[in-house]
Design a protein around this motif. Sequence first.
Motif, short mmCIF file in Angstrom:
data_model
loop_
_atom_site.label_atom_id
_atom_site.label_comp_id
_atom_site.label_asym_id
_atom_site.label_seq_id
_atom_site.Cartn_x
_atom_site.Cartn_y
_atom_site.Cartn_z
N ARG A 111 0.95 -1.15 0.00
CA ARG A 111 0.14 0.04 0.03
C ARG A 111 0.72 1.17 0.07
O ARG A 111 2.02 1.08 0.37
N PHE A 112 0.03 2.48 0.07
CA PHE A 112 0.83 3.82 -0.16
C PHE A 112 1.51 3.84 1.15
O PHE A 112 1.05 3.27 2.23
N ALA A 113 2.58 4.42 1.09
CA ALA A 113 3.79 4.46 2.22
C ALA A 113 4.11 3.45 3.06
O ALA A 113 4.61 3.45 4.40
N SER A 114 4.08 2.33 2.37
CA SER A 114 4.68 0.98 3.02
C SER A 114 6.21 0.80 2.78
O SER A 114 6.79 0.01 3.41
N GLY A 115 6.88 1.94 2.10
CA GLY A 115 8.27 1.99 1.79
C GLY A 115 9.04 1.40 0.64
O GLY A 115 10.01 1.08 0.44
N LYS A 116 8.20 1.09 -0.42
CA LYS A 116 8.42 0.86 -1.63
C LYS A 116 9.44 1.64 -2.16
O LYS A 116 10.65 1.37 -2.54
N SER A 117 9.16 3.13 -2.15
CA SER A 117 10.22 3.85 -2.90
C SER A 117 11.08 4.25 -2.05
O SER A 117 12.58 4.26 -2.72
N GLN A 118 10.98 4.29 -0.72
CA GLN A 118 12.48 4.33 0.24
C GLN A 118 13.50 3.08 -0.04
O GLN A 118 14.68 3.55 0.13
N ARG A 153 16.38 13.10 -0.42
CA ARG A 153 16.31 11.62 0.30
C ARG A 153 17.54 10.99 -0.08
O ARG A 153 18.21 10.18 0.78
N ARG A 290 8.51 -1.38 9.33
CA ARG A 290 7.71 -1.97 8.16
C ARG A 290 8.13 -3.34 8.17
O ARG A 290 9.30 -3.99 8.28
N ILE A 309 12.46 2.64 8.68
CA ILE A 309 12.83 3.73 7.70
C ILE A 309 13.16 4.80 8.46
O ILE A 309 12.32 5.45 9.28
N THR A 310 14.41 5.22 8.27
CA THR A 310 14.98 6.45 9.27
C THR A 310 15.31 7.57 8.20
O THR A 310 15.09 7.30 7.25
N PRO A 311 15.66 8.77 8.79
CA PRO A 311 16.18 9.75 7.86
C PRO A 311 17.43 9.28 7.27
O PRO A 311 17.65 9.73 6.13
N1 LIG Z 1 13.13 11.74 5.89
C1 LIG Z 1 12.49 10.61 6.39
N2 LIG Z 1 12.79 10.25 7.58
C2 LIG Z 1 12.28 9.19 7.99
N3 LIG Z 1 11.13 8.34 7.27
C3 LIG Z 1 11.02 9.01 6.16
C4 LIG Z 1 11.32 10.16 5.37
N4 LIG Z 1 10.91 10.38 4.40
C5 LIG Z 1 9.91 9.28 4.19
N5 LIG Z 1 9.79 8.51 5.28
C6 LIG Z 1 8.96 7.40 5.57
O1 LIG Z 1 8.76 6.71 4.46
C7 LIG Z 1 7.25 6.83 4.14
C8 LIG Z 1 7.07 6.61 2.82
O2 LIG Z 1 7.39 5.57 2.43
P1 LIG Z 1 7.59 5.25 0.54
O3 LIG Z 1 8.70 4.51 0.32
O4 LIG Z 1 7.58 6.74 -0.04
O5 LIG Z 1 6.28 4.68 0.30
P2 LIG Z 1 5.56 3.92 -0.95
O6 LIG Z 1 5.40 2.66 -0.48
O7 LIG Z 1 4.18 4.64 -1.10
O8 LIG Z 1 6.53 4.19 -2.14
C9 LIG Z 1 6.47 7.83 4.81
O9 LIG Z 1 5.36 7.45 5.28
C10 LIG Z 1 7.67 7.88 6.03
O10 LIG Z 1 6.99 7.07 7.22
#
Ligand SMILES: Nc1ncnc2c1ncn2[C@@H]1O[C@H](COP(=O)(O)OP(=O)(O)O)[C@@H](O)[C@H]1O
Length: 315
Positions: A111-118, A153, A290, A309-311
Amino acid sequence: MPKEKAIHELEDLPGIGPTTATKLKAAGIDTLDKVATASPHELAELTGISVEAAKKAVQVAQESTTLAYETGEQFYEKRMQIGKISTNSKDLDGLIGGGVETNAITESYGRFASGKSQLGFQLAVDAQLPKNKGGLDGTVLFVDTEGTFRPERIQSIAKAAGMDPEKALGNILLVRAITTEQQILTLDRADKLIQEKNVKLIIIDSLTSLFRAEFVGRGALGERQQKLNQHIHRLQMLADKYSLAAYITNQVMDNPGIMFGDPTTPIGGNVLAHAATTRLYMRKSKEEKRIVRLVDSPNMPEGECVIKITPDGIA
Ligand SMILES: Nc1ncnc2c1ncn2[C@@H]1O[C@H](COP(=O)(O)OP(=O)(O)O)[C@@H](O)[C@H]1O
Ligand SMILES: [Mg+2]
């Protein structure tokens, strides 16, 4: 009896004209051997010819080619050459067998914000690291279809990895695709770029969103799946040809038909299920945590791990 026609190239196969051959080649099925080992359904889906015609073409291709054998040992030697990119999480690396592999497609869905892009950002940085530090000493082709690429990022994650943030950004070749046409063309024309820039990781974030937006309704589903199939074949071909890793993200849709268990299914249906070598299902947990579940892997058992997921990126 008419004399049998000699089969030398795709166009010599029954039912395969120049247009169909071009479609096959674009999808990476560019030799008789590859037609011989393809499934008729897959060929039909890729090209729009009937399954019956595809069966005939596969059969003739099989009769015209000789099998190239490879011993298990030779194959093992080849496997040992596979490179791996660390996710920066020991647990996640362990779950998937040491990192995101080259010559393969790794998919994350959730789902949205699950960390895929991160996870994609982390891999985009780590792929640049030297081989003894969990990288591949390469550059990254990043196809952003959702407008969610964030240079800041990359900078933070790179800094935490001990890299020069500007250099790390410079090694990411970004393409912002807003139509499936652009997305497809990016891969179709990537050969030169990959060679010149030593691209070792291709990220498509997300693979499916534009397809989902452009091909709406039941009537468009067939064409959507066909295009998606060609596109992902092309990605697999690039991964093999240039020994690079591919990471794709995918959305999920609610599946109300499922009464028990998790009612979410990844987009893309069978096309994607068969094409991705390793599939990861990502779920939100408490705060920055996650849960990553390994759903499908050719050589690792199913399992789960927790990442943060940390900074500074994935930990
Ligand atoms: N600078 C940051 N520091 C810590 N957590 C972050 C930061 N930027 C994004 N996140 C976390 O990553 C989440 C988004 O994950 P993302 O990978 O973008 O989701 P998606 O699965 O939709 O691609 C945010 O909800 C937040 O919890
Ligand atoms: Mg995202």
